[in-house]
Design a protein around this motif. Sequence first.
Motif, mmCIF file in Angstrom:
data_model
loop_
_atom_site.group_PDB
_atom_site.id
_atom_site.type_symbol
_atom_site.label_atom_id
_atom_site.label_comp_id
_atom_site.label_asym_id
_atom_site.label_seq_id
_atom_site.Cartn_x
_atom_site.Cartn_y
_atom_site.Cartn_z
ATOM 1 N N MET A 1 0.839 -1.196 0.000
ATOM 2 C CA MET A 1 0.000 0.000 0.000
ATOM 3 C C MET A 1 0.880 1.255 0.000
ATOM 4 N N PRO A 2 0.363 2.388 -0.529
ATOM 5 C CA PRO A 2 1.169 3.598 -0.622
ATOM 6 C C PRO A 2 1.604 4.154 0.726
ATOM 7 N N VAL A 3 0.804 3.950 1.786
ATOM 8 C CA VAL A 3 1.164 4.455 3.103
ATOM 9 C C VAL A 3 0.856 3.398 4.149
ATOM 10 N N GLN A 4 1.494 3.537 5.310
ATOM 11 C CA GLN A 4 1.338 2.527 6.345
ATOM 12 C C GLN A 4 -0.063 2.520 6.962
ATOM 13 N N ASP A 5 -0.775 3.664 6.912
ATOM 14 C CA ASP A 5 -2.088 3.707 7.569
ATOM 15 C C ASP A 5 -3.235 3.379 6.621
ATOM 16 N N ALA A 6 -2.955 2.803 5.444
ATOM 17 C CA ALA A 6 -4.010 2.493 4.487
ATOM 18 C C ALA A 6 -5.023 1.520 5.093
ATOM 19 N N GLN A 7 -6.299 1.822 4.893
ATOM 20 C CA GLN A 7 -7.395 1.018 5.430
ATOM 21 C C GLN A 7 -8.357 0.671 4.293
ATOM 22 N N GLU A 8 -9.170 -0.350 4.518
ATOM 23 C CA GLU A 8 -10.221 -0.664 3.561
ATOM 24 C C GLU A 8 -11.530 -0.056 4.062
ATOM 25 N N TYR A 9 -12.147 0.780 3.234
ATOM 26 C CA TYR A 9 -13.411 1.429 3.566
ATOM 27 C C TYR A 9 -14.544 0.733 2.833
ATOM 28 N N VAL A 10 -15.716 0.717 3.482
ATOM 29 C CA VAL A 10 -16.916 0.131 2.899
ATOM 30 C C VAL A 10 -17.964 1.224 2.736
ATOM 31 N N VAL A 11 -18.595 1.285 1.570
ATOM 32 C CA VAL A 11 -19.692 2.224 1.341
ATOM 33 C C VAL A 11 -20.957 1.645 1.973
ATOM 34 N N VAL A 12 -21.527 2.365 2.947
ATOM 35 C CA VAL A 12 -22.731 1.888 3.636
ATOM 36 C C VAL A 12 -23.940 2.782 3.359
ATOM 37 N N GLY A 13 -23.738 3.860 2.615
ATOM 38 C CA GLY A 13 -24.841 4.743 2.263
ATOM 39 C C GLY A 13 -24.426 5.666 1.143
ATOM 40 N N LYS A 14 -25.409 6.126 0.367
ATOM 41 C CA LYS A 14 -25.111 6.975 -0.782
ATOM 42 C C LYS A 14 -26.239 7.978 -0.969
ATOM 43 N N LYS A 15 -25.875 9.248 -1.166
ATOM 44 C CA LYS A 15 -26.866 10.300 -1.382
ATOM 45 C C LYS A 15 -26.437 11.150 -2.561
ATOM 46 N N GLN A 16 -27.342 11.309 -3.527
ATOM 47 C CA GLN A 16 -27.063 12.154 -4.686
ATOM 48 C C GLN A 16 -27.423 13.590 -4.331
#
Length: 235
Positions: A1-16
């Motif tokens: 990963m590009p940086v040590q603190d890289a995390q995997e995020y999950v999309v749990v909601g979406k608003k247009q």
Amino acid sequence: MPVQDAQEYVVVGKKQETPTITTLSLTLLNGHVPSFKAGQYIMVYFPDSKVQRGKEYSISSAPIEDTFTITVRAVGEYSNRLCAMNCGATFMGSLPRGSFYREHNDTDLILLAAGIGVTPFRSIIFDVAARTSSQKLHLFYSNTTSQENLFMRDFDRLAKRNKNFRIQSYITRESLTTPVALVRRINPENILRTVHNSVRSEFLISGATSFVREQRIGLENAGFLHERIYTEVCS
């Protein structure tokens, strides 16, 4: 990963928000929300992209809220990929970082935003409003058309219940002045009318490079202290 603190995020909601702007609600892969300060951002990474350094996206939710959101304008590879995501999609990003926030708790905050640059200010405004009943907040917000105004319902509701928060909207490509928007650009004279004591005020500017540069120069030429002016460029 590009940086040590890289995390995997999950999309749990979406608003247009508008035809081209989307707000994504996120959690970490373990379901938790990372801690952050109002005004910070996350760096998003797509390992298969030619843009290896990633791209910054300001956090639009406030630390006091239950959600963790970024608000994205669909321009460019990264932004278009984010806006196309649906619930359950994942991407890699850093933990919150950055220092675009108030330095003092006893100053008035004068916020100047253009377009998507209002995103960190939503976080800052609701954070300050929740933490203190005395700090004055004044948002000057410019867009090309009224359709592109972001978070106006949130801001209007806050203004009705918090006498220390005021918002003035500016539209640059529509011809009709309305009770809630002025058809012209933000200029130092607009700011001077609201600032009674520049020593007790902090100025935060967020938007495209040209807007940030223009507003900073204008404030400094009007006599405002450069050490009280903080800027962030948002594309």
